[in-house]
Design a protein around this motif. Sequence first.
Motif, mmCIF file in Angstrom:
data_model
loop_
_atom_site.group_PDB
_atom_site.id
_atom_site.type_symbol
_atom_site.label_atom_id
_atom_site.label_comp_id
_atom_site.label_asym_id
_atom_site.label_seq_id
_atom_site.Cartn_x
_atom_site.Cartn_y
_atom_site.Cartn_z
ATOM 1 N N LEU A 1 0.815 -1.210 0.000
ATOM 2 C CA LEU A 1 0.000 0.000 0.000
ATOM 3 C C LEU A 1 0.852 1.265 0.000
ATOM 4 C CD1 LEU A 1 -2.936 -0.993 2.385
ATOM 5 C CD2 LEU A 1 -2.898 -0.910 -0.115
ATOM 6 N N PRO B 1 -0.883 3.134 -3.323
ATOM 7 C CA PRO B 1 -1.941 3.584 -2.409
ATOM 8 C C PRO B 1 -3.321 3.621 -3.027
ATOM 9 C CG PRO B 1 -0.608 5.436 -3.147
ATOM 10 C CD PRO B 1 0.083 4.207 -3.633
ATOM 11 N N ASP B 2 -3.412 3.508 -4.375
ATOM 12 C CA ASP B 2 -4.714 3.577 -5.041
ATOM 13 C C ASP B 2 -5.410 2.228 -5.159
ATOM 14 O OD1 ASP B 2 -2.742 2.674 -6.791
ATOM 15 O OD2 ASP B 2 -3.786 3.435 -8.565
ATOM 16 N N THR C 1 -7.825 -0.716 -4.484
ATOM 17 C CA THR C 1 -9.133 -0.764 -3.821
ATOM 18 C C THR C 1 -9.466 -2.156 -3.291
ATOM 19 O OG1 THR C 1 -10.320 -1.262 -5.882
ATOM 20 C CG2 THR C 1 -9.993 1.066 -5.324
ATOM 21 N N CYS D 1 -4.246 -2.528 7.355
ATOM 22 C CA CYS D 1 -5.251 -1.568 6.884
ATOM 23 C C CYS D 1 -5.787 -0.724 8.036
ATOM 24 C CB CYS D 1 -6.388 -2.293 6.182
ATOM 25 S SG CYS D 1 -5.937 -2.985 4.569
ATOM 26 N N ARG D 2 -6.039 -1.361 9.170
ATOM 27 C CA ARG D 2 -6.534 -0.601 10.320
ATOM 28 C C ARG D 2 -5.488 0.386 10.819
ATOM 29 N NH1 ARG D 2 -9.296 -6.071 12.661
ATOM 30 N NH2 ARG D 2 -11.358 -5.750 11.740
ATOM 31 N N ARG E 1 -7.543 2.567 7.021
ATOM 32 C CA ARG E 1 -8.392 2.131 5.911
ATOM 33 C C ARG E 1 -9.437 1.146 6.417
ATOM 34 N NH1 ARG E 1 -5.541 1.861 0.091
ATOM 35 N NH2 ARG E 1 -4.073 3.572 0.325
ATOM 36 N N ARG E 2 -10.685 1.472 6.203
ATOM 37 C CA ARG E 2 -11.779 0.637 6.668
ATOM 38 C C ARG E 2 -12.044 -0.492 5.666
ATOM 39 N NH1 ARG E 2 -16.222 5.002 6.683
ATOM 40 N NH2 ARG E 2 -15.056 5.411 4.750
ATOM 41 N N ASP F 1 -15.194 -0.654 3.377
ATOM 42 C CA ASP F 1 -15.590 0.658 2.857
ATOM 43 C C ASP F 1 -14.496 1.293 1.998
ATOM 44 O OD1 ASP F 1 -17.788 0.138 4.361
ATOM 45 O OD2 ASP F 1 -17.392 1.627 5.906
ATOM 46 N N ASP F 2 -13.246 1.207 2.488
ATOM 47 C CA ASP F 2 -12.136 1.825 1.765
ATOM 48 C C ASP F 2 -11.352 0.812 0.926
ATOM 49 O OD1 ASP F 2 -12.722 4.271 3.032
ATOM 50 O OD2 ASP F 2 -11.551 3.668 4.788
ATOM 51 N N ILE F 3 -11.342 -0.419 1.365
ATOM 52 C CA ILE F 3 -10.572 -1.444 0.649
ATOM 53 C C ILE F 3 -11.175 -2.818 0.964
ATOM 54 C CG2 ILE F 3 -8.860 -1.706 2.512
ATOM 55 C CD1 ILE F 3 -6.739 -2.047 0.226
#
Length: 344
Positions: free
Chosen positions: A242, A246-247, A249, A266-267, A271-272, A275-277
């Motif tokens: 990441l 970073p883009d 999904t 992710c946490r 990044r949720r 929802d985010d990934i």
Amino acid sequence: MPGMPNLPSTGLKHVAAEAGVHPSTASRALNPNTRHLVAPVVVERVREAAARLGYRPDAAAASLRSGRSRLIGALVPGIANPVFAPILAGAAAVLADASYALLLADPGDDPDRAANFVAELAARRVDGMLIATAAREGDPALAACAARGLPAVLLNRSSGDAPAVVSDDRIGMGLTVRHLISLGHRRIGHIAGPAALSTGLLRTKGFTAAMREAGQEVNSADIEAATAYSRAEGAMATERLLARCPDLTALACANDLLALGAYDACRALGRRIPDDISVTGHNDMPLVDMIDPPLTTVRIAHSEMGRQGAQLLLAMLAGRISVPGVVLTPELVLRASTARPAAA
């Protein structure tokens, strides 16, 4: 010892007398290899008599007569990994029906230690090996089996040097990629397993092939390999991926432990999921339906893998020289860790 009653030992003749059959018939009825020569109703009567009398065959004497220890060795790369419990349970059930017992050793992913364990188990006169630790090529444990004339069957991993029972790793990863594509994801990263293991190599090939079939460009930058199948390695690999991309999904992880590490990373990055990934795993190990959010993953028929591996090994012990391997079909289990990308 004082106060202990003198219990008469129960022998095969006592069992035969109790069942009303000749001792040779009782012997055949209690032996899985000869049980088919006796009428089922007689077999049941003899087994009931043996149970009533508490009769247990003399394993040492039987071993001397047959040249078999009735023991099977097993190597797993991590007893704490919940993936291997159902595999071993499936194998143990088949082996128990054939009057074999399982001896387990855990060398981790250390190939030399695995070879040493083969030597230790061979010294205990195991009749064959079930190996879930094999490297993709030139595995030392398999070489140690070959040097000692020990039949071996691989579980969950393949090397080409012995029959194996595996899941179709390429198809499994293809199921994951097609699911993510169907949700609208186009920037999908892959947390790969170690390339020295067949699972790592084939799942990465499955990821790449499925992305290309969907018309998506695959860059080497979108793939980050972990050095081991562990939660900690999954977290570190996700952080590296990441930071570089970073883009992304969605993350398609090569196993569930790596996916758990991806959750951690992710946490930590805020990044949720989902929802985010979106995050997927591979294996459907026990309890991944209990994490938050429950993990979308590829289900492998673990118990069946163990059962068929044990059946292959028993066939080899029965004298079948050429024993084909088995490839099991995986299935995708949809849970809450995947969703449409936010931009969609």
